[in-house]
Design an enzyme around this catalytic site. Structure first.
Site, mmCIF file in Angstrom:
data_model
loop_
_atom_site.group_PDB
_atom_site.id
_atom_site.type_symbol
_atom_site.label_atom_id
_atom_site.label_comp_id
_atom_site.label_asym_id
_atom_site.label_seq_id
_atom_site.Cartn_x
_atom_site.Cartn_y
_atom_site.Cartn_z
ATOM 1 N NE ARG A 220 -0.430 0.873 4.817
ATOM 2 C CZ ARG A 220 -0.899 0.894 6.048
ATOM 3 N NH1 ARG A 220 -2.023 0.276 6.330
ATOM 4 N NH2 ARG A 220 -0.256 1.542 6.994
ATOM 5 C CB ILE A 222 5.239 5.647 -0.405
ATOM 6 C CG1 ILE A 222 4.643 6.974 0.106
ATOM 7 C CG2 ILE A 222 6.490 5.898 -1.239
ATOM 8 C CD1 ILE A 222 5.536 7.751 1.067
ATOM 9 C CG ASP A 241 3.651 -5.122 2.983
ATOM 10 O OD1 ASP A 241 3.488 -5.304 4.213
ATOM 11 O OD2 ASP A 241 3.609 -3.991 2.447
ATOM 12 C CG ASP A 264 8.205 -9.264 9.995
ATOM 13 O OD1 ASP A 264 9.016 -8.341 9.793
ATOM 14 O OD2 ASP A 264 7.597 -9.401 11.081
ATOM 15 C CE LYS A 303 2.694 6.908 24.092
ATOM 16 N NZ LYS A 303 1.566 7.601 24.680
ATOM 17 C CG LEU A 304 6.343 14.142 23.872
ATOM 18 C CD1 LEU A 304 5.912 15.050 25.027
ATOM 19 C CD2 LEU A 304 6.961 14.974 22.753
ATOM 20 C CG LEU A 305 13.768 10.826 24.764
ATOM 21 C CD1 LEU A 305 14.156 9.625 23.922
ATOM 22 C CD2 LEU A 305 14.946 11.791 24.888
ATOM 23 C CG ASN A 307 5.674 10.481 27.996
ATOM 24 O OD1 ASN A 307 6.047 10.504 29.167
ATOM 25 N ND2 ASN A 307 5.000 11.461 27.435
ATOM 26 C CE1 TYR A 362 9.171 6.970 10.023
ATOM 27 C CE2 TYR A 362 9.546 9.339 10.017
ATOM 28 C CZ TYR A 362 9.183 8.176 9.360
ATOM 29 O OH TYR A 362 8.852 8.240 8.024
HETATM 30 N N1 LIG Z 1 3.692 9.116 4.128
HETATM 31 C C1 LIG Z 1 4.582 10.073 4.356
HETATM 32 O O1 LIG Z 1 4.240 11.263 4.399
HETATM 33 C C2 LIG Z 1 6.039 9.720 4.542
HETATM 34 C C3 LIG Z 1 6.937 10.753 4.776
HETATM 35 C C4 LIG Z 1 8.290 10.455 4.943
HETATM 36 C C5 LIG Z 1 8.727 9.139 4.850
HETATM 37 N N2 LIG Z 1 7.828 8.138 4.634
HETATM 38 C C6 LIG Z 1 8.363 6.775 4.541
HETATM 39 O O2 LIG Z 1 7.898 6.172 3.340
HETATM 40 C C7 LIG Z 1 7.777 4.761 3.528
HETATM 41 C C8 LIG Z 1 6.379 4.311 3.136
HETATM 42 O O3 LIG Z 1 5.451 5.050 3.915
HETATM 43 P P1 LIG Z 1 3.857 4.948 3.716
HETATM 44 O O4 LIG Z 1 3.309 6.259 4.137
HETATM 45 O O5 LIG Z 1 3.543 4.418 2.401
HETATM 46 O O6 LIG Z 1 3.524 3.896 4.878
HETATM 47 P P2 LIG Z 1 2.378 2.761 4.958
HETATM 48 O O7 LIG Z 1 2.212 2.457 6.415
HETATM 49 O O8 LIG Z 1 1.180 3.152 4.170
HETATM 50 O O9 LIG Z 1 3.069 1.522 4.210
HETATM 51 C C9 LIG Z 1 4.186 0.856 4.758
HETATM 52 C C10 LIG Z 1 4.166 -0.580 4.285
HETATM 53 O O10 LIG Z 1 5.290 -1.243 4.885
HETATM 54 C C11 LIG Z 1 4.873 -2.500 5.329
HETATM 55 N N3 LIG Z 1 5.698 -2.986 6.430
HETATM 56 C C12 LIG Z 1 5.774 -2.507 7.678
HETATM 57 N N4 LIG Z 1 6.569 -3.288 8.440
HETATM 58 C C13 LIG Z 1 7.011 -4.276 7.629
HETATM 59 C C14 LIG Z 1 7.850 -5.395 7.832
HETATM 60 N N5 LIG Z 1 8.388 -5.653 9.035
HETATM 61 N N6 LIG Z 1 8.116 -6.216 6.793
HETATM 62 C C15 LIG Z 1 7.570 -5.968 5.566
HETATM 63 N N7 LIG Z 1 6.754 -4.924 5.315
HETATM 64 C C16 LIG Z 1 6.477 -4.088 6.347
HETATM 65 C C17 LIG Z 1 3.435 -2.271 5.794
HETATM 66 O O11 LIG Z 1 2.703 -3.493 5.893
HETATM 67 C C18 LIG Z 1 2.904 -1.331 4.727
HETATM 68 O O12 LIG Z 1 2.333 -2.028 3.650
HETATM 69 C C19 LIG Z 1 8.117 4.502 4.989
HETATM 70 O O13 LIG Z 1 9.484 4.122 5.098
HETATM 71 C C20 LIG Z 1 7.899 5.846 5.634
HETATM 72 O O14 LIG Z 1 8.652 5.991 6.811
HETATM 73 C C21 LIG Z 1 6.496 8.398 4.484
#
Ligand SMILES: NC(=O)c1ccc[n+]([C@@H]2O[C@H](COP(=O)([O-])OP(=O)(O)OC[C@H]3O[C@@H](n4cnc5c(N)ncnc54)[C@H](O)[C@@H]3O)[C@@H](O)[C@H]2O)c1
Length: 456
Positions: A220, A222, A241, A264, A303-305, A307, A362
């Site tokens: 899903r 990005i 995924d 995973d 979470k704030l650091l 907490n 993060y």
């Molecule tokens: N959406 C934003 O505004 C944004 C901004 C900056 C960075 N990002 C980064 O972009 C990337 C994608 O973000 P998104 O918004 O599409 O997130 P999302 O939560 O919609 O999708 C993340 C996908 O990663 C999969 N995933 C999570 N843990 C996993 C694991 N252990 N093994 C395999 N798959 C796993 C999830 O099942 C999910 O399908 C992430 O790395 C996120 O940190 C997103």
């Protein structure tokens, strides 16, 4: 996804109201479509007195079918059709006095730029300057370009490409990217190129033909957009995924004519299972191996650091950073599996550059990704491969759609393009870094943030 405010601001009555109230008027961005010309109009090319790239730049534009309006001088461009791009070869500056010519060329040229136009400046790296005055002039261009990017409206962008002596061959891929609709949401950024190990020729319509690409987190958001864009550009996509997302994953894999791998990425045997999978299959009709790896899977546990419990810290660090390290190392170690000229692209985040309240875990993980990419770049170069990071800013996803409207609107508008980016904008940048012709872009961090005001 629908940007109601942008649609309103671009409607007849909306234009009047937003103008009268001085509200932001986000433009409809020019985004890439296959078959589209590189630019929707002519380009103006200017050169500093001792510029060494203008001829190459002009030839490159002509090859791409872009009319070059005039080879500019300090007098500025000729009259005529409004340019879709203004390009300046600002190499060869010796000191601050040379910047007057830069200003004299850019001011009238930028004034005539069309909406969704492009300003692209090519320069020498300040770190390689012979004197402090030369370094000052080179560094000055960074402040200039970032400011131009903030002044431009109508969906136009300004970016800077640093070209060290000897890296001229690497120029074509970044120039094409920054001019095209692929870079719609990349603004106010700079990329430093290096000499590619093997200059590559590619089919610009389907540059990834015959390539095998692994995309993590592809079910899903990005990740799904990355799978679609890589497949559109010709790659055979292995979409990865977690098993819990199996149904959505299968849907994406089918849609792009690729394969689904439920994995995973934090499991103890994740790296060996991925290696085994790639060894067993013969995707894209060739022997086992992978050309493109996109580490996109990521999570937040905010979470704030003060907490934050250890579980929140560790989970985020493991998914976002440790898994990228482990999978990449396993692919490097699996003799020949990571093909020569491989492209690894790691998804970082603006939070990893600017920090973010409530996101110490993060932001640390995403900053770690940047450290990893920079450290690995020389080894990748030695193999003829590259490793880069993209750092998305505010990207409109299902997640942001459910935010309270006030928070969402502020988050989306605090950038030079006055709107959130789309998943496809991140995907286009990744697809560009994955191209054969991008061999001279290595160890870079490309923000896809519309020149966010956060941690600019
Ligand atoms: N959406 C934003 O505004 C944004 C901004 C900056 C960075 N990002 C980064 O972009 C990337 C994608 O973000 P998104 O918004 O599409 O997130 P999302 O939560 O919609 O999708 C993340 C996908 O990663 C999969 N995933 C999570 N843990 C996993 C694991 N252990 N093994 C395999 N798959 C796993 C999830 O099942 C999910 O399908 C992430 O790395 C996120 O940190 C997103």
């Amino acid at each position: 996804m629908n940007d109601w405010y942008r649609n309103f601001a671009n409607s007849g009555v909306g234009t009047t109201i937003t103008r009268q109230l001085g509200l932001p008027r986000p433009a409809v961005l020019r985004r890439y479509e296959p078959g589209q010309p590189l630019l929707p109009g002519p380009a103006v090319v200017g050169s500093a007195a001792a510029g060494r790239l203008a001829d190459r730049l002009t030839a490159l534009l002509q090859d791409a079918g872009v009319p070059v309006q005039s080879l500019g001088t300090a007098d500025g461009p000729e009259d005529g059709e409004r340019p879709a791009a203004v390009l300046l070869d600002a190499t060869g500056l010796t000191g601050p006095a040379d910047l007057a010519g830069v200003h004299a060329f850019l001011a009238p040229a930028v004034k005539r730029l069309r909406p969704s136009g492009r300003v692209l400046v090519l320069a020498d790296p300040p770190a390689e300057a012979a004197t402090p005055a030369q370094a000052a002039a080179r560094q000055a261009l960074d402040g200039l370009v970032r400011s131009v990017a903030k002044e431009l409206r109508g969906g136009s962008t300004a970016n800077l490409v640093l070209v060290p002596a000897g890296a001229e061959e690497a120029l074509a891929a970044p120039v094409r990217f920054f001019l095209s609709g692929r870079s719609a949401y990349v603004d106010g950024q700079q990329v430093t190129v290096s000499a590619p190990v093997a200059p590559a020729v590619q089919d610009e319509e389907r540059p990834l033909t015959g390539k095998v690409a692994v995309v993590t987190g592809a079910a899903r958001g990005i990740g799904a957009a990355i799978a679609r864009v890589l497949a559109r550009d010709g790659a055979h996509v292995v979409a990865v995924d977690v098993p819990a997302a199996g149904q959505a994953l299968a849907g994406i894999a089918n849609e792009v004519g690729g394969a689904a791998l439920q994995l995973d990425i934090t499991a103890a045997d994740a790296a060996s299972r991925l290696v085994e999978h790639l060894r067993e299959r013969r995707y894209a009709g060739v022997g086992p191996g992978v050309d493109i790896v996109v580490h996109n899977a990521g999570i937040t546990r905010d979470k704030l650091l003060v907490n934050m419990d250890a579980d929140r810290w560790n989970t985020v660090m493991t998914v976002n950073l440790q898994a990228q390290l482990d999978l990449t190392q396993a692919l490097l170690d699996a003799d020949g599996l990571l093909r020569p000229a491989a492209r690894v692209v790691c998804v970082s985040s603006q939070s990893g550059i600017a920090g973010n309240r409530g996101q110490t875990n993060y932001a640390a993980s995403k900053a770690g990704v940047i450290g990893m990419v920079r450290a690995w770049a020389p080894e990748f170069a030695g193999r003829g491969a590259t490793i880069n990071a993209v750092a998305p800013g505010f990207i409109v996803t299902e997640m942001t759609a459910s935010m309270p409207v006030g928070t969402r609107e502020v988050g989306a508008r605090l950038n030079s393009l006055q709107q959130g980016g789309l998943p496809v904008d991140v995907a286009e940048t990744i697809a560009w870094l994955a191209q054969p012709a991008s061999g001279g872009v290595n160890g870079q961090v490309v923000r896809v943030c519309g020149q966010s005001l956060l941690g600019a």
